[in-house]
Enzyme design. Structure first.
Site: not given
Ligand code: ACO
Length: 318
Positions: A109, A243, A273
């Protein structure tokens, strides 16, 4: 170098969160509260990565008052080129009717900021006058649509910029830390009878929380570096264009830098994203609605697969 203009293009098909909850266990509420995303655009029908790239490029060229014959080099930042080869930049070059050299840049990205650095080097060498930067992505094609924790995050888009020699780029910093374990997608290992296939195709995998921490820490570090090396203070900047990965990443970075919300524009809410395309597409949209004006000072900051990161201190169109 300086940037003369930006352009952007979005696919026709818009997919709001509630369309996703029709076939996967997720909800509009979860996606909004964890990411800030309400909707995204996804390529369909005749659209391709290069056709979006061409639309964005034409918009940037029109805004710069240039034609395709004025372009001396095309770089396309993409993580999901239309084909393995030829480069998407070559597909864009053909569709534009350009005759100049063209190549892709894959820096996750951060690709758009990496390509700005390359354009700056070319323009300093002096044998090119205008460089067309395109960032075109179809991350939805690499996503695992059986994995709700990643597939809800992404959208497709293209952004473009026309660059020429000038004094707009005040400082730029790029980093790379080889980490193929925290954010990756793998292609198939092929069927050569003389080598063991080492890989099976794997769609996009991401350690979300690790990337989140990396993004905030690295982005703040890069931003402070470009401010210091560009001789500016955080308060001197008109816009911080980061980003568009997650609203919470942007807000955490903003609070660490102690800057007001209005200085951190976003298109993640409506676009998701969109990989390397997010920053130039957002700057193009800000041109359209009048937020971005000639002479304003911007900090761009991105992070992504590699892991890579980059930031640039840029005065627009001077
Ligand atoms: N809908 C409902 N529930 C969900 C979903 C969804 N879409 N996705 C995950 N959950 C659940 C999980 O299963 C978990 O459930 P559990 O507690 O029962 O196990 C709960 O939600 C929490 O999941 P986490 O992964 O801990 O959620 P988090 O708050 O960390 O958010 C996220 C996840 C949004 C991916 C976050 O970590 C994030 O934004 N990370 C950075 C991503 C990023 O910057 N990417 C950029 C690079 S991409 C690239 O370069 C191509």
């Amino acid at each position: 170098m300086k940037v003369l203009s930006f352009g952007h293009a979005l696919p026709a098909q818009e997919i709001p969160n509630n369309k996703l909850s029709e076939f996967m266990e997720t909800s509009d509420e979860w996606i909004r509260s964890h990411t800030g995303i309400e909707s995204r655009y996804i390529i369909s029908g005749d659209e391709t990565v290069s056709s979006l790239g061409v639309r964005a490029a034409k918009m940037a060229l029109d805004r710069a008052g240039l034609t395709v014959d004025d372009i001396d080099y095309i770089l396309c930042a993409t993580t999901c080129g239309e084909m393995i080869f030829p480069a998407t930049a070559c597909l864009i070059q053909r569709k534009l009717g350009a005759k100049c050299p063209a190549a892709d840049v894959n820096a996750g990205c951060t690709g758009f900021i990496y390509s700005m650095d390359m354009a700056d080097a070319m323009l300093r060498r002096g044998n090119v006058k205008h460089v067309l930067l395109v960032a075109a992505e179809q991350v939805t094609r690499l996503s695992d649509w059986a994995d709700r924790s990643t597939s809800v995050l992404f959208g497709d888009a293209a952004g473009a910029a026309v660059c020429t020699a000038g004094d707009g780029l005040k400082s730029i910093r790029l980093t790379a830390t080889g980490r193929p374990d925290v954010l990756y997608a793998k292609m198939d290992g092929g069927n050569c009878p003389f080598s063991e296939p080492k890989m099976k195709a794997v769609p996009l995998q991401m350690s979300g929380q690790e990337i989140f921490k990396y993004a905030v820490t690295q982005s703040c570090k890069d931003i402070r570096w470009v401010l210091e090396h560009g001789g500016m203070k955080a308060g001197d900047i008109d816009y911080y264009v980061l980003h568009q990965a997650n609203r919470r990443i942007l807000e955490t970075a903003r609070s660490r830098l102690k800057q007001p919300a209005g200085k951190f524009p976003m298109n993640i809410t409506t676009h998701g994203n969109t990989g390397a395309a997010g920053i130039p597409a957002l700057l193009s949209e800000m041109t359209e609605d009048g937020r971005l004006q000639t002479g304003q000072t911007l900090v761009l900051s991105a992070f992504g697969a590699g892991l890579t990161s980059g930031a640039a201190l840029l005065q627009y169109n001077v």
